[in-house]
Design a protein around this motif. Structure first.
Motif, PDB file in Angstrom:
ATOM      1  N   ALA A  68      -8.373  55.823  -0.474  1.00  0.00           N
ATOM      2  CA  ALA A  68      -9.405  54.968   0.104  1.00  0.00           C
ATOM      3  C   ALA A  68     -10.496  54.638  -0.905  1.00  0.00           C
ATOM      4  O   ALA A  68     -11.099  53.562  -0.854  1.00  0.00           O
ATOM      5  CB  ALA A  68     -10.018  55.648   1.332  1.00  0.00           C
ATOM      6  N   LEU A  69     -10.746  55.558  -1.836  1.00  0.00           N
ATOM      7  CA  LEU A  69     -11.800  55.331  -2.819  1.00  0.00           C
ATOM      8  C   LEU A  69     -11.412  54.302  -3.879  1.00  0.00           C
ATOM      9  O   LEU A  69     -12.280  53.805  -4.603  1.00  0.00           O
ATOM     10  CB  LEU A  69     -12.169  56.640  -3.518  1.00  0.00           C
ATOM     11  CG  LEU A  69     -13.011  57.647  -2.736  1.00  0.00           C
ATOM     12  CD1 LEU A  69     -13.620  58.662  -3.690  1.00  0.00           C
ATOM     13  CD2 LEU A  69     -14.122  56.967  -1.949  1.00  0.00           C
ATOM     14  N   ASP A 102     -11.905  54.809  10.194  1.00  0.00           N
ATOM     15  CA  ASP A 102     -11.272  54.245   9.006  1.00  0.00           C
ATOM     16  C   ASP A 102     -11.758  54.997   7.766  1.00  0.00           C
ATOM     17  O   ASP A 102     -12.958  55.233   7.605  1.00  0.00           O
ATOM     18  CB  ASP A 102     -11.633  52.762   8.896  1.00  0.00           C
ATOM     19  CG  ASP A 102     -10.774  52.039   7.867  1.00  0.00           C
ATOM     20  OD1 ASP A 102     -10.918  52.367   6.674  1.00  0.00           O
ATOM     21  OD2 ASP A 102      -9.991  51.172   8.254  1.00  0.00           O
ATOM     22  N   LEU A 103     -10.823  55.377   6.904  1.00  0.00           N
ATOM     23  CA  LEU A 103     -11.178  56.167   5.730  1.00  0.00           C
ATOM     24  C   LEU A 103     -12.035  55.410   4.727  1.00  0.00           C
ATOM     25  O   LEU A 103     -12.570  56.010   3.790  1.00  0.00           O
ATOM     26  CB  LEU A 103      -9.909  56.691   5.051  1.00  0.00           C
ATOM     27  CG  LEU A 103      -9.130  57.755   5.835  1.00  0.00           C
ATOM     28  CD1 LEU A 103      -7.920  58.225   5.026  1.00  0.00           C
ATOM     29  CD2 LEU A 103     -10.016  58.941   6.187  1.00  0.00           C
ATOM     30  N   SER A 104     -12.200  54.107   4.919  1.00  0.00           N
ATOM     31  CA  SER A 104     -13.094  53.355   4.040  1.00  0.00           C
ATOM     32  C   SER A 104     -14.535  53.847   4.178  1.00  0.00           C
ATOM     33  O   SER A 104     -15.351  53.664   3.267  1.00  0.00           O
ATOM     34  CB  SER A 104     -13.027  51.858   4.348  1.00  0.00           C
ATOM     35  OG  SER A 104     -13.514  51.586   5.654  1.00  0.00           O
ATOM     36  N   HIS A 105     -14.824  54.499   5.308  1.00  0.00           N
ATOM     37  CA  HIS A 105     -16.173  55.039   5.506  1.00  0.00           C
ATOM     38  C   HIS A 105     -16.490  56.133   4.490  1.00  0.00           C
ATOM     39  O   HIS A 105     -17.666  56.397   4.223  1.00  0.00           O
ATOM     40  CB  HIS A 105     -16.315  55.573   6.931  1.00  0.00           C
ATOM     41  CG  HIS A 105     -16.389  54.484   7.968  1.00  0.00           C
ATOM     42  ND1 HIS A 105     -17.502  53.704   8.156  1.00  0.00           N
ATOM     43  CD2 HIS A 105     -15.463  54.050   8.861  1.00  0.00           C
ATOM     44  CE1 HIS A 105     -17.272  52.827   9.122  1.00  0.00           C
ATOM     45  NE2 HIS A 105     -16.046  53.014   9.561  1.00  0.00           N
ATOM     46  N   ILE A 106     -15.466  56.760   3.939  1.00  0.00           N
ATOM     47  CA  ILE A 106     -15.709  57.792   2.919  1.00  0.00           C
ATOM     48  C   ILE A 106     -16.384  57.175   1.703  1.00  0.00           C
ATOM     49  O   ILE A 106     -17.370  57.712   1.182  1.00  0.00           O
ATOM     50  CB  ILE A 106     -14.386  58.473   2.502  1.00  0.00           C
ATOM     51  CG1 ILE A 106     -13.768  59.200   3.699  1.00  0.00           C
ATOM     52  CG2 ILE A 106     -14.632  59.448   1.353  1.00  0.00           C
ATOM     53  CD1 ILE A 106     -12.391  59.763   3.409  1.00  0.00           C
ATOM     54  N   GLY A 107     -15.861  56.044   1.260  1.00  0.00           N
ATOM     55  CA  GLY A 107     -16.454  55.367   0.112  1.00  0.00           C
ATOM     56  C   GLY A 107     -17.881  54.943   0.378  1.00  0.00           C
ATOM     57  O   GLY A 107     -18.767  55.092  -0.479  1.00  0.00           O
ATOM     58  N   HIS A 108     -18.130  54.413   1.576  1.00  0.00           N
ATOM     59  CA  HIS A 108     -19.490  54.011   1.932  1.00  0.00           C
ATOM     60  C   HIS A 108     -20.417  55.223   1.956  1.00  0.00           C
ATOM     61  O   HIS A 108     -21.563  55.149   1.502  1.00  0.00           O
ATOM     62  CB  HIS A 108     -19.491  53.324   3.298  1.00  0.00           C
ATOM     63  CG  HIS A 108     -18.771  52.012   3.315  1.00  0.00           C
ATOM     64  ND1 HIS A 108     -19.126  50.961   2.496  1.00  0.00           N
ATOM     65  CD2 HIS A 108     -17.712  51.589   4.055  1.00  0.00           C
ATOM     66  CE1 HIS A 108     -18.312  49.929   2.737  1.00  0.00           C
ATOM     67  NE2 HIS A 108     -17.446  50.294   3.666  1.00  0.00           N
ATOM     68  N   ALA A 109     -19.912  56.350   2.485  1.00  0.00           N
ATOM     69  CA  ALA A 109     -20.722  57.567   2.553  1.00  0.00           C
ATOM     70  C   ALA A 109     -21.069  58.071   1.153  1.00  0.00           C
ATOM     71  O   ALA A 109     -22.206  58.470   0.890  1.00  0.00           O
ATOM     72  CB  ALA A 109     -19.983  58.649   3.337  1.00  0.00           C
ATOM     73  N   VAL A 110     -20.086  58.046   0.246  1.00  0.00           N
ATOM     74  CA  VAL A 110     -20.324  58.482  -1.135  1.00  0.00           C
ATOM     75  C   VAL A 110     -21.387  57.604  -1.788  1.00  0.00           C
ATOM     76  O   VAL A 110     -22.305  58.100  -2.458  1.00  0.00           O
ATOM     77  CB  VAL A 110     -19.016  58.443  -1.949  1.00  0.00           C
ATOM     78  CG1 VAL A 110     -19.305  58.653  -3.428  1.00  0.00           C
ATOM     79  CG2 VAL A 110     -18.053  59.509  -1.454  1.00  0.00           C
ATOM     80  N   TYR A 157     -25.636  58.704   5.954  1.00  0.00           N
ATOM     81  CA  TYR A 157     -24.533  57.870   6.431  1.00  0.00           C
ATOM     82  C   TYR A 157     -23.724  58.641   7.468  1.00  0.00           C
ATOM     83  O   TYR A 157     -23.369  59.797   7.253  1.00  0.00           O
ATOM     84  CB  TYR A 157     -23.612  57.461   5.285  1.00  0.00           C
ATOM     85  CG  TYR A 157     -22.576  56.427   5.694  1.00  0.00           C
ATOM     86  CD1 TYR A 157     -22.858  55.076   5.585  1.00  0.00           C
ATOM     87  CD2 TYR A 157     -21.338  56.807   6.208  1.00  0.00           C
ATOM     88  CE1 TYR A 157     -21.932  54.115   5.970  1.00  0.00           C
ATOM     89  CE2 TYR A 157     -20.409  55.855   6.603  1.00  0.00           C
ATOM     90  CZ  TYR A 157     -20.708  54.511   6.484  1.00  0.00           C
ATOM     91  OH  TYR A 157     -19.782  53.570   6.876  1.00  0.00           O
ATOM     92  N   THR A 158     -23.431  58.001   8.575  1.00  0.00           N
ATOM     93  CA  THR A 158     -22.533  58.571   9.585  1.00  0.00           C
ATOM     94  C   THR A 158     -21.532  57.508  10.003  1.00  0.00           C
ATOM     95  O   THR A 158     -21.908  56.353  10.222  1.00  0.00           O
ATOM     96  CB  THR A 158     -23.291  59.065  10.830  1.00  0.00           C
ATOM     97  OG1 THR A 158     -24.124  58.007  11.346  1.00  0.00           O
ATOM     98  CG2 THR A 158     -24.168  60.265  10.504  1.00  0.00           C
ATOM     99  N   SER A 159     -20.273  57.891  10.088  1.00  0.00           N
ATOM    100  CA  SER A 159     -19.251  56.951  10.534  1.00  0.00           C
ATOM    101  C   SER A 159     -19.416  56.711  12.035  1.00  0.00           C
ATOM    102  O   SER A 159     -20.126  57.457  12.721  1.00  0.00           O
ATOM    103  CB  SER A 159     -17.859  57.494  10.211  1.00  0.00           C
ATOM    104  OG  SER A 159     -17.569  58.635  10.992  1.00  0.00           O
ATOM    105  N   PRO A 160     -18.781  55.675  12.590  1.00  0.00           N
ATOM    106  CA  PRO A 160     -19.004  55.313  13.992  1.00  0.00           C
ATOM    107  C   PRO A 160     -18.812  56.441  15.008  1.00  0.00           C
ATOM    108  O   PRO A 160     -19.623  56.604  15.920  1.00  0.00           O
ATOM    109  CB  PRO A 160     -17.982  54.188  14.216  1.00  0.00           C
ATOM    110  CG  PRO A 160     -17.834  53.565  12.864  1.00  0.00           C
ATOM    111  CD  PRO A 160     -17.916  54.694  11.896  1.00  0.00           C
ATOM    112  N   SER A 161     -17.732  57.228  14.869  1.00  0.00           N
ATOM    113  CA  SER A 161     -17.489  58.309  15.828  1.00  0.00           C
ATOM    114  C   SER A 161     -18.568  59.383  15.760  1.00  0.00           C
ATOM    115  O   SER A 161     -18.957  59.958  16.778  1.00  0.00           O
ATOM    116  CB  SER A 161     -16.114  58.939  15.593  1.00  0.00           C
ATOM    117  OG  SER A 161     -15.086  58.021  15.867  1.00  0.00           O
TER     118      SER A 161
END
Length: 229
Positions: free
Chosen positions: A23-24, A113-121, A130-134
């Motif tokens: 994802a990254l 969605d694992l794209s949230h990992i990149g946004h969080a980083v 940063y928190t993902s939707p869930s």
């Protein structure tokens, strides 16, 4: 931070590790420099490889430094400059709040969605939360509207740990010995937690723990919890 952000992943599931690292690739400037499957391996990597951001699973048993709150507390004390993103399946809002108290400002649910990992980083590298939707939904659900006012149902860190140990199969006596607390104190903390949650029976407490992911954490006890007065 100048140049590429150096990222280390920690998760005991190879598929998750692969998916998270993949994802990254969509995020320029992020470089995966290491991966681990338990805390012993993770700490060794952090001691030997320069890292800017750690993306770590919360439930990752089997290592020398434990998992869950214990591991996060250890990392915060020993690697204070390290930015941490927690990757988890847990949606227990009280536990998520405790992560925030330990200095974790970015949490991504594996169901998102694992794209949230990149946004969080990217966010934590700029000192942004940063928190993902869930995760956001779980935190929002913590607030209960009552009489036109917003109230929070919140277990203390110690109450949460007592509940987790109890549903893992330990008796009140065993928990009291493990945490160096009196049986009366542990019993009171358990009963207080149940009262806050509106639960009357142990069977309901087990159902609560199962639905909120507490049964997925190992039975390690946080140093911070054990040291609380």
């Amino acid at each position: 931070m100048q140049g590429s952000l150096r990222v280390v992943f920690a998760d005991d599931h190879p598929v998750i590790l692969f998916g998270a690292e993949h994802a990254l690739l969509k995020f320029p400037g992020l470089q995966v420099v290491g991966s681990a499957r338990q805390s012993t391996e993770l700490v060794k990597i952090l001691q030997t490889i320069a890292c800017d951001v750690l993306v770590t699973d919360l439930a990752m048993p089997g290592g020398q430094y434990g998992d869950g709150l214990q591991l996060i507390g250890y990392l915060r004390r020993n690697f204070p400059a390290l930015r941490i993103v927690v990757l988890t399946m847990l949606e227990n809002a009280a536990l998520l709040k405790r992560l925030g108290e330990l200095g974790v400002t970015a949490v991504v649910n594996k169901s998102d969605d694992l794209s949230h990992i990149g946004h969080a980083v990217q966010h934590v590298s700029r000192n942004l939360a940063y928190t993902s939707p869930s995760v956001k939904a779980a935190l929002d659900a913590l607030r209960i509207t009552s009489g036109g006012k917003r109230a929070e149902v919140m277990l203390s860190r110690r109450e949460l740990e007592v509940v987790r140990l109890f549903v893992s199969g330990m008796t009140i006596k065993e928990i009291s010995e493990l945490l160096s607390r009196s049986i009366k104190t542990i019993s009171t903390q358990k009963n207080t937690a149940m009262r806050k949650l509106g639960i009357d029976r142990d069977s309901e407490l087990f159902q609560y723990a199962q639905s909120n992911g507490l049964l997925n954490l190992s039975s390690h006890v946080s140093d911070d919890i054990a040291d609380e007065s």
